[in-house]
Design a protein around this motif. Structure first.
Motif, PDB file in Angstrom:
ATOM      1  N   ILE A 164      -5.271  -2.519  -4.324  1.00  0.00           N
ATOM      2  CA  ILE A 164      -4.936  -1.300  -3.578  1.00  0.00           C
ATOM      3  C   ILE A 164      -5.922  -0.199  -3.972  1.00  0.00           C
ATOM      4  O   ILE A 164      -6.234  -0.024  -5.152  1.00  0.00           O
ATOM      5  N   GLY A 207      -1.461   4.212  -1.659  1.00  0.00           N
ATOM      6  CA  GLY A 207      -2.911   4.107  -1.492  1.00  0.00           C
ATOM      7  C   GLY A 207      -3.366   4.363  -0.072  1.00  0.00           C
ATOM      8  O   GLY A 207      -2.569   4.745   0.796  1.00  0.00           O
ATOM      9  N   LYS A 248     -11.716   4.960   2.820  1.00  0.00           N
ATOM     10  CA  LYS A 248     -11.356   3.538   2.770  1.00  0.00           C
ATOM     11  C   LYS A 248     -12.569   2.646   2.490  1.00  0.00           C
ATOM     12  O   LYS A 248     -12.530   1.437   2.736  1.00  0.00           O
ATOM     13  N   ASN A 268       0.830  -1.199   0.000  1.00  0.00           N
ATOM     14  CA  ASN A 268       0.000   0.000   0.000  1.00  0.00           C
ATOM     15  C   ASN A 268       0.870   1.258   0.000  1.00  0.00           C
ATOM     16  O   ASN A 268       0.614   2.208  -0.744  1.00  0.00           O
ATOM     17  N   GLY A 319      -5.302   1.859   1.360  1.00  0.00           N
ATOM     18  CA  GLY A 319      -5.461   0.524   1.907  1.00  0.00           C
ATOM     19  C   GLY A 319      -5.209  -0.533   0.858  1.00  0.00           C
ATOM     20  O   GLY A 319      -5.406  -0.297  -0.339  1.00  0.00           O
ATOM     21  N   CYS A 320      -4.753  -1.699   1.309  1.00  0.00           N
ATOM     22  CA  CYS A 320      -4.422  -2.797   0.394  1.00  0.00           C
ATOM     23  C   CYS A 320      -4.900  -4.106   1.000  1.00  0.00           C
ATOM     24  O   CYS A 320      -4.805  -4.298   2.214  1.00  0.00           O
TER      25      CYS A 320
END
Ligand SMILES: *Cc1c(COP(=O)(O)O)cnc(C)c1O
Length: 425
Positions: free
Chosen positions: A220, A74, A256, A69, A76-77
């Motif tokens: 991601i 990003g 998110k 991430n 979140g991953c």
């Protein structure tokens, strides 16, 4: 302080506290212990964050997801058990039966089948367009049910470079996100979010692992797409999820929302979580990604130039090679190097190509690309054998195309092996 990608490769993700292991530990456990029913209930209600079951979250897997991430930039991953699962989840997270997606046709064969065959069975249809379609042609593929646009930064195996900025603009003007499979470029050579992509996917099986030790994937989320602004298109994110006490993802998770839904709905219901051991292996690979990528690219360019000069070679395609149809786009999106995979064809018969492949000594014939060892594959008889000749051509793959994935050995030794095999035909 924002770190360089090199430092994130080595130190991202796992952040040990005093007395904890310096090396990311393998939490090889399906379950995690709590002392009261209430504590466990809060986790199930998403009121608290914590581990309870490895299908949903595991500390080893999470640490590696955090590193990826950070590399992509990003919010979140989520790691998955394979690249196929990553692309499936990226789509299913925003598409229901009756919905529609648009994808570039020059993509990995497995993804082409996923979109054209299996998603179709789930009631999600796909229109394939060409990378070189005009804006008007792409626009014409949109329907009111279209939920996303999809492409690969560098297509496997065609080596076509995706004009991310152009496709992002078209997607956004239609109120849908752009999903980019960044497997071949890796964040070392391209970070699609910087060009307007909204969601990035990976087969971590390839360069990220780099040693061919595990099959894995990643999704991601940039956090940039405004789902609420197109709430009618994305009810799964913008209306109550009855399977989570009426929670609305966009309200509860904000930027998110998308990536949280991947875990709390798709992982919960469909599985496809990676094994902690595999994430551990992936992490070791990631620690040298920034060192390996430049060598893969350097070797590919040297070999591409050598092949181009060889009289037995009919054609060479490598987006890093001057004169390649995708050279200009590669200069824009991949100025520091593209990847280690090139394609070429030989003059002469199909039989000559087979003789050449079979004469290679350490360049191995394997169904794999993008690891430390140089390997070669003939897509028409291996990865893409389900496709008809017409489909192959549409996917940018000539029937005589050989895909050569340059490893990180010495380029002179690779060239010597190719030379002796060419000399046999
Ligand atoms: C290999 C690959 C996939 C599929 O990944 P697996 O890990 O093999 O499931 C998807 N996209 C691209 C670009 C790939 O190269």
């Amino acid at each position: 302080m924002e770190k360089h990608l090199d430092t994130i490769c080595v130190q991202g993700g796992w952040k040990p506290e005093n007395g904890e292991p310096r090396v990311l530990p393998i939490y090889q456990s399906t379950t995690f212990k709590y002392s009261s029913t209430e504590e466990m209930a809060d986790l199930f209600d998403l009121k608290k964050e914590g581990y309870f079951y490895t299908r949903l979250a595991n500390p080893t897997v999470d640490a590696v997801a955090a590193k990826i991430n950070e590399l992509e930039g990003g919010v979140g991953c989520v790691l998955t058990s394979s690249g196929q699962a990553a692309n499936l989840f990226a789509i299913l997270n925003i598409c229901n039966a009756g919905d529609h997606i648009i994808s570039v046709n020059s993509i990995y064969g497995g993804t082409f089948n996923l979109f054209g065959v299996s998603l179709e069975k789930l009631g999600i249809s796909c229109t394939f367009i060409s990378q070189s379609s005009t804006d008007e042609e792409i626009q014409a593929a949109f329907t009111p049910k279209t939920k996303c646009l999809f492409g690969e930064t560098i297509s496997n195996p065609g080596g076509e470079v995706f004009d991310i900025e152009r496709f992002a603009n078209i997607a956004h003007s239609n109120g849908v996100p752009l999903i980019v499979d960044n497997t071949f470029a890796t964040p070392i050579n391209c970070r699609p979010f910087e060009w307007g992509a909204d969601i990035v996917t990976h087969s971590t099986t390839k360069y990220m692992d780099g040693h061919a030790t595990q099959v894995g994937g990643a999704v991601i989320d940039s956090g940039n797409f405004d789902w609420e602004a197109h709430a009618d298109k994305f009810p799964g994110l913008c209306t109550p999820d009855e399977s989570y006490h009426g929670l609305v993802y966009t309200k509860y998770f904000g930027r998110k929302a998308y990536i949280s839904k991947v875990v709390s709905q798709l992982m919960r219901d469909l599985g496809s979580s990676p094994a902690p051991m595999n994430s551990f292996l992936l992490n070791i690979g990631l620690e040298t990604l920034h060192l390996r990528m430049p060598r893969h690219c350097e070797n590919a360019l040297k070999v591409a130039k050598w092949l181009k000069e060889n009289e037995k070679v009919a054609w060479v395609r490598y987006c890093g090679l001057e004169g390649d149809p995708y050279y200009e786009l590669a200069q824009k999106y991949l100025p520091d190097g593209s990847c280690g995979v090139l394609a070429f064809g030989l003059k002469g018969s199909r039989q000559d190509a087979i003789k050449f492949m079979d004469s290679l000594q350490f360049v191995a014939i394997v169904t794999h690309v993008a690891d430390a060892r140089t390997c070669i594959l003939h897509p028409a008889s291996h990865t893409h054998r389900q496709l008809s000749d017409q489909q192959l051509k549409e996917a940018g793959i000539a029937p005589d195309l050989m895909r050569l994935s340059l490893g990180i050995e010495n380029a002179e030794d690779i060239i010597a092996d190719l030379r002796q095999a060419l000399d046999r035909i």
